[in-house]
Design an enzyme around this catalytic site. Sequence first.
Site, PDB file in Angstrom:
ATOM      1  CB  CYS A 120      69.966  23.653  51.267  1.00 12.64           C
ATOM      2  SG  CYS A 120      69.682  23.880  53.030  1.00 12.64           S
ATOM      3  CB  CYS A 157      65.226  24.125  53.621  1.00 12.64           C
ATOM      4  SG  CYS A 157      66.419  25.462  53.794  1.00 12.64           S
ATOM      5  CG  ASP A 192      61.827   1.047  26.466  1.00 10.98           C
ATOM      6  OD1 ASP A 192      60.924   0.216  26.651  1.00 10.98           O
ATOM      7  OD2 ASP A 192      61.880   1.796  25.473  1.00 10.98           O
ATOM      8  CG  ASP A 223      62.560   5.486  23.377  1.00 10.15           C
ATOM      9  OD1 ASP A 223      61.980   4.673  24.128  1.00 10.15           O
ATOM     10  OD2 ASP A 223      62.399   5.506  22.147  1.00 10.15           O
ATOM     11  CG  ASP A 247      60.560   3.954  28.702  1.00  6.96           C
ATOM     12  OD1 ASP A 247      60.120   2.841  29.010  1.00  6.96           O
ATOM     13  OD2 ASP A 247      60.942   4.245  27.554  1.00  6.96           O
TER      14      ASP A 247
END
Length: 765
Positions: free
Chosen positions: A25, A28, A426, A631, A635
């Site tokens: 988690c 941790c 973008d 896309d 990016d």
Amino acid sequence: MNDSAAGAAGAMPEVVSLSIGGMTCAACSTRVEKSLKKVPGVSDAVVNLATEVATVSFAPGAVRVPDLVASVEKAGYQAAPRDENAAPQDRTQRAWIPVAVAALLSFPLLAPMLVAPFGVDAMLPGLVQWLLATPVQFVLGARFYVAGWKALRAGSGNMDLLVAIGTSAAYGLSVYQLAAHGDGHGGHYYFEAAAVVITLVMFGKWLEARAKRKTTEAIRALQALRPDVARVLRGGAEVTLPIAMVRVGDELVVRPGERVPVDGEVLEGRTHVDESFITGESRPIARAPGQRVTGGSINAEGRLLVRAQAVGAETVLARIIRLVEDAQANKAPIQRLVDRVSAVFVPAVMGVALVTLLGWGFAGGDWTRAILNAVSVLVIACPCALGLATPTAIMAGTGVAARYGILIKDAQALETAHAVSVVAFDKTGTLTQGRPVLVATRAVAGFDERGLLALAAAVQSGSEHPLAGAVIDAARRAGIDAAASPVADVRAIAGRGVSATVAGEQVRVGSAGLMQELGVSVDALLDEARTLQSQGRTVSYVALGEGAQARVAGLLAFGDEPKRGAAAAVARLRERGIRTVMLSGDNAGAASEIGRRLGIDDVRSEVLPQHKAEAVAALRREGAVVAMVGDGVNDAPALAAADVGIAMSTGTDVAMHTAGITLMRGDPTLVADAIAISRRTYAKIRQNLFWAFVYNVIGIPLAAFGKLDPVVAGAAMAFSSVSVVGNALLLRRWRPEGRSGAGGPGDDEHRSAQATAGSEVHRGT
């Protein structure tokens, strides 16, 4: 400070990466960071829970790696120096098996409770319940004891400790009842509570592990862009070597269709290269001697001789990979809220249970009653509702979003998107079509535009270049048959254009540079060309004839048109008070024109990948919660650096792996829908957490004062879980803006989107 220390302080810090094991988690990773920072000489330590990698900075020579490893192991975790060239490992392939086994063992315990309201008594004998619950508690649930013990050693509490304490209380009381009443139906057993809680939390951990796997897929997809071998000239002969053996200054041969192995300078050859993962531009870029090429880009048609200028970790692609890793390391999932609450809640519940035990024992002398009341406190505090509050809302929210073409792969993204105040887009392929379109033709006196288009289409009919495809498409729409005229001697002029003989006359289509080489004057079209170029258009010229007889016939202008619905998407975001920013690698003219047409608030052009990530980081420093929509591979750093990454399914796998949300239809209007479902889901999470704690706040004092026996406490715990799940399921009624119910308008499109989403899930996961 002594001289050596001062010198060390002024030097660039040394950075070491460690692979960390045993973390379950966010608490941790925080403990690992604290243990590393305690090592003398360490200036900073950052642990990426998703990739299980720790990055440690220190003055050169001030720290030994074995000391760092020993520090992590002392905190209760595993550590080893990281192999930078090794691909991230997928450890989730068989992780579902323990979850399935726990579910199979727990269901017979839960089933009698489900049918009891209908008057059916199917309760199993106590011994059978014990046999089913014990392996779930101590074999499959051992991980919670181990993690809880680590939390105790570190002086803190977490969800694992809460699960271990609550389930142990229910299990222990059941064993006590079994021993007191013997086998049969005489005692009240809580084996099903312990087993079901462990199973549900294990299921949540498995979902969390799947989310972490997505981040390593992004890194693997980026690494796949790097060739394994390179053709190096040694002694005048081509030698194939592993990419790790290439050195700066080596001369490399890159054949047509191959990826460029490293960053370098072209020595010989002319070609087009696909650098879309860097520039975001859909069209190939001309490269000639003296120009740079980027490792990972694709050589289109010419043989190149390239001198290596950057290799290994210094290439642009390697830096993009590091940007993605670093940005992901800085993400802080909202799930930490539950762990922070648990750090206070766990010791508080234990304290109340202890006070209850001692108070009833010493005051009344009835230690059996004291034990039952203390256990009642622990049973009603069992974190079933608390553990279900977030995952049930997330599962319901992601499920309904997927029905409408919004694939949410990262729960953190779903939880964070509700607060988005800035959406950064973008341009190419996200707000625009991502491919060139012929937007204008201009003919000089003596020629007509239809004839000009027919000539250009005939020349380009055999080319695979994107601009050629745009000409052919335009001719087809105009009813022109590109194959109607006889074409011969078609020849590509690398980086400049194409020539052919059409109906016996020499025709060339190409750049202004090609026209200059041919001695063809374009003065008659110069003003028109400048106007189009100021709007971001790419201009090509059509020339006829040979030698001194060559003359310009006209020009063709190409552009990337906005997607249908892009303007509406920007308008919907503005209505919600969300500011829009466009980050484009394109030139200022093209970017400004698209931004003006769509109504973008802030347009930034000629932005390279690392600068996109920096722009996103700057917006976050201003206090904005940023969603990045893209896309392409270029990016990926910005998608990872943003609070929420949103990718178009029409783009690259790298973008989809990096982003937490994927829009299955590639439709920008889905961005506002994704934010809307996030807001609704986050509201459900807050409501669920509120009700989960209300049950504890009311139930724990009642149990402590003996007003709830363990049976009622168990029933209250179960009811709290039912209410939390029921509240989360209300999310299934959500509909995107403008969407009617089942069978309403647009339902065919909805079903098509579902089919697309299914195929993309299969491909992307």
